[in-house]
Design a protein around this motif. Structure first.
Motif, short mmCIF file in Angstrom:
data_model
loop_
_atom_site.label_atom_id
_atom_site.label_comp_id
_atom_site.label_asym_id
_atom_site.label_seq_id
_atom_site.Cartn_x
_atom_site.Cartn_y
_atom_site.Cartn_z
N VAL A 163 121.44 97.75 68.81
CA VAL A 163 122.00 98.03 69.48
C VAL A 163 122.28 99.32 70.66
N LEU A 164 120.96 100.37 70.35
CA LEU A 164 120.94 100.92 71.40
C LEU A 164 120.12 99.71 72.74
N GLN A 165 119.59 98.97 71.96
CA GLN A 165 118.28 98.55 72.88
C GLN A 165 119.61 97.61 73.83
N VAL A 166 120.33 96.40 73.15
CA VAL A 166 121.38 96.07 74.10
C VAL A 166 122.66 96.85 74.95
N ALA A 167 122.62 98.15 74.44
CA ALA A 167 123.74 98.79 75.52
C ALA A 167 122.97 99.76 76.59
N GLY A 168 121.77 99.73 75.52
CA GLY A 168 121.07 101.06 76.94
C GLY A 168 120.77 99.72 78.81
N GLN A 169 121.10 99.05 78.36
CA GLN A 169 120.90 97.75 79.43
C GLN A 169 121.83 97.00 80.34
N ASP A 170 123.37 97.50 79.16
CA ASP A 170 124.67 97.18 79.78
C ASP A 170 124.70 97.83 81.58
N LEU A 171 125.32 97.29 82.08
CA LEU A 171 125.82 97.68 83.10
C LEU A 171 127.00 98.88 83.69
N ASP A 172 127.48 98.52 82.67
CA ASP A 172 129.09 98.98 82.23
C ASP A 172 128.34 100.78 81.76
N TRP A 173 129.39 101.66 82.36
CA TRP A 173 128.27 102.90 81.50
C TRP A 173 129.62 103.26 80.57
N ARG B 161 111.89 105.94 65.36
CA ARG B 161 112.19 104.07 65.23
C ARG B 161 112.63 103.59 65.89
N VAL B 162 114.03 103.83 65.83
CA VAL B 162 114.94 103.59 66.65
C VAL B 162 115.00 103.52 67.91
N ARG B 163 114.24 103.94 68.22
CA ARG B 163 113.72 104.41 69.73
C ARG B 163 115.31 105.29 70.07
N LEU B 164 115.88 106.35 70.05
CA LEU B 164 116.83 107.09 70.21
C LEU B 164 116.20 107.64 71.11
N PHE B 165 115.46 108.49 71.08
CA PHE B 165 115.05 109.12 72.62
C PHE B 165 114.46 108.76 73.88
N GLU B 166 114.09 107.64 73.42
CA GLU B 166 113.49 106.32 74.64
C GLU B 166 115.38 106.83 75.48
N PHE B 167 116.21 106.37 74.35
CA PHE B 167 117.79 105.68 75.19
C PHE B 167 118.17 107.08 75.34
N PRO C 156 129.27 111.00 83.44
CA PRO C 156 130.03 111.01 82.01
C PRO C 156 128.73 110.92 81.70
N VAL C 157 127.22 109.57 81.57
CA VAL C 157 126.40 109.15 80.80
C VAL C 157 125.63 110.48 80.27
N ALA C 158 125.12 111.13 82.06
CA ALA C 158 124.22 111.97 81.71
C ALA C 158 124.18 113.09 81.38
N GLN C 159 126.05 113.02 81.34
CA GLN C 159 126.51 114.05 80.55
C GLN C 159 126.21 114.28 79.01
N LYS C 160 126.78 113.41 78.55
CA LYS C 160 126.85 112.74 77.42
C LYS C 160 125.31 113.73 76.41
N SER C 161 124.18 112.91 76.94
CA SER C 161 123.07 112.08 77.01
C SER C 161 122.85 114.27 76.74
N ARG D 270 116.42 107.46 78.89
CA ARG D 270 116.74 107.10 80.44
C ARG D 270 118.77 107.26 80.97
N ALA D 271 119.41 107.59 80.09
CA ALA D 271 121.02 107.81 79.83
C ALA D 271 120.38 109.26 80.58
N LEU D 272 119.87 110.61 80.69
CA LEU D 272 119.68 111.94 81.38
C LEU D 272 119.89 111.46 82.38
N PHE D 273 118.96 110.21 82.89
CA PHE D 273 118.71 110.18 84.77
C PHE D 273 119.48 109.36 85.05
N ASP D 274 120.41 108.79 84.24
CA ASP D 274 121.81 107.87 84.49
C ASP D 274 122.48 108.14 86.27
N CYS D 275 122.62 107.49 86.99
CA CYS D 275 123.32 107.34 87.77
C CYS D 275 125.02 107.70 87.53
#
Length: 232
Positions: A50-60, A109-115, A126-131, A118-123
């Motif tokens: 789920v994180l792999q797919v959500a991380g590529q979504d264009l909808d914030w 293992r679920v690559r939560l940190f990478e997700f 709200p995404v950056a704040q949540k991360s 990436r979100a930390l530097f989101d444009c």
């Protein structure tokens, strides 16, 4: 039920409308929160997919919901925060080294940190704040663990920090790869997450109007705003 999971993953991956994808993410988050093992199956595999797919979504909003799912998984591994007030002063409580290491390995293992990075530097703010909030929670939960100390000068730590600097500059093509808990914690301790959270909270920009201005604020906070500025 397995076919239902597959159908919802298909919607999340392919539907052109934002609303169905957001709804699917809310369902997935609730499934994880309610521990529906009969539907989810292998929890780590489910979260990672789920994180792999959500991380590529264009909808914030989809990406933000991905962070909510990540937070649920993190709390299941490490326990919920002791206080919902970010200004509450609570003494650190040492977690047993064995269970903590196992929990962090699961998050790796679920690559939560990478997700989350990436979100930390989101444009989108709200995404950056949540991360930022998620990573601050993780750092607080592991602050008292002396058994997972990685030298700041470790080559592995330096490699991840270099990759994150490229991400901050807008080049996120290179993945972080497999991470070890000690490396992740060392990187977290070196980041000025409080400063970044403050900059995000004080920014008067609306992300819909000026995502580039917000990104400049974020880059300036971490001290690497230079000649190569990213376009969102």
């Amino acid at each position: 039920q397995k076919s239902l999971l597959g159908e919802l993953l298909h919607i999340l991956s392919t539907d052109s409308e934002g609303f169905p994808r957001r709804a699917v993410m809310q369902v997935f988050t609730q499934w994880l929160r309610d521990s529906h093992a009969d539907v989810v199956g292998d929890t780590e595999q489910f979260v990672a997919g789920v994180l792999q797919v959500a991380g590529q979504d264009l909808d914030w909003e989809v990406r933000a919901q991905g962070l909510e799912l990540a937070l649920v998984f993190l709390e299941q591994m490490l326990g919920p925060p002791r206080s919902h007030c970010p200004y509450a002063v609570t003494p650190p409580v040492a977690a047993p080294a064995g269970p903590l290491t196992q929990a962090l390995q699961s998050l790796c293992r679920v690559r939560l940190f990478e997700f989350a990075f990436r979100a930390l530097f989101d444009c989108d703010r709200p995404v950056a704040q949540k991360s930022c909030d998620l990573l601050l929670l993780l750092r607080a939960k592991t602050a008292s663990s002396s058994s997972l100390q990685e030298p700041r000068s470790s080559p592995d730590v330096a490699s991840v920090e270099a990759a994150l600097q490229r991400w901050r500059a807008g080049d996120q093509a290179q993945p972080l790869g497999d991470l070890e808990p000690e490396v992740v914690l060392a990187v977290l301790r070196s980041m000025d997450l409080e400063g970044l959270r403050g900059a995000l909270a004080e920014s008067s920009d609306h992300v819909e109007k000026s995502p580039q201005s917000l990104l400049q604020d974020m880059l300036a906070t971490v001290g690497i705003l230079g000649e190569n500025e990213a376009d969102c």
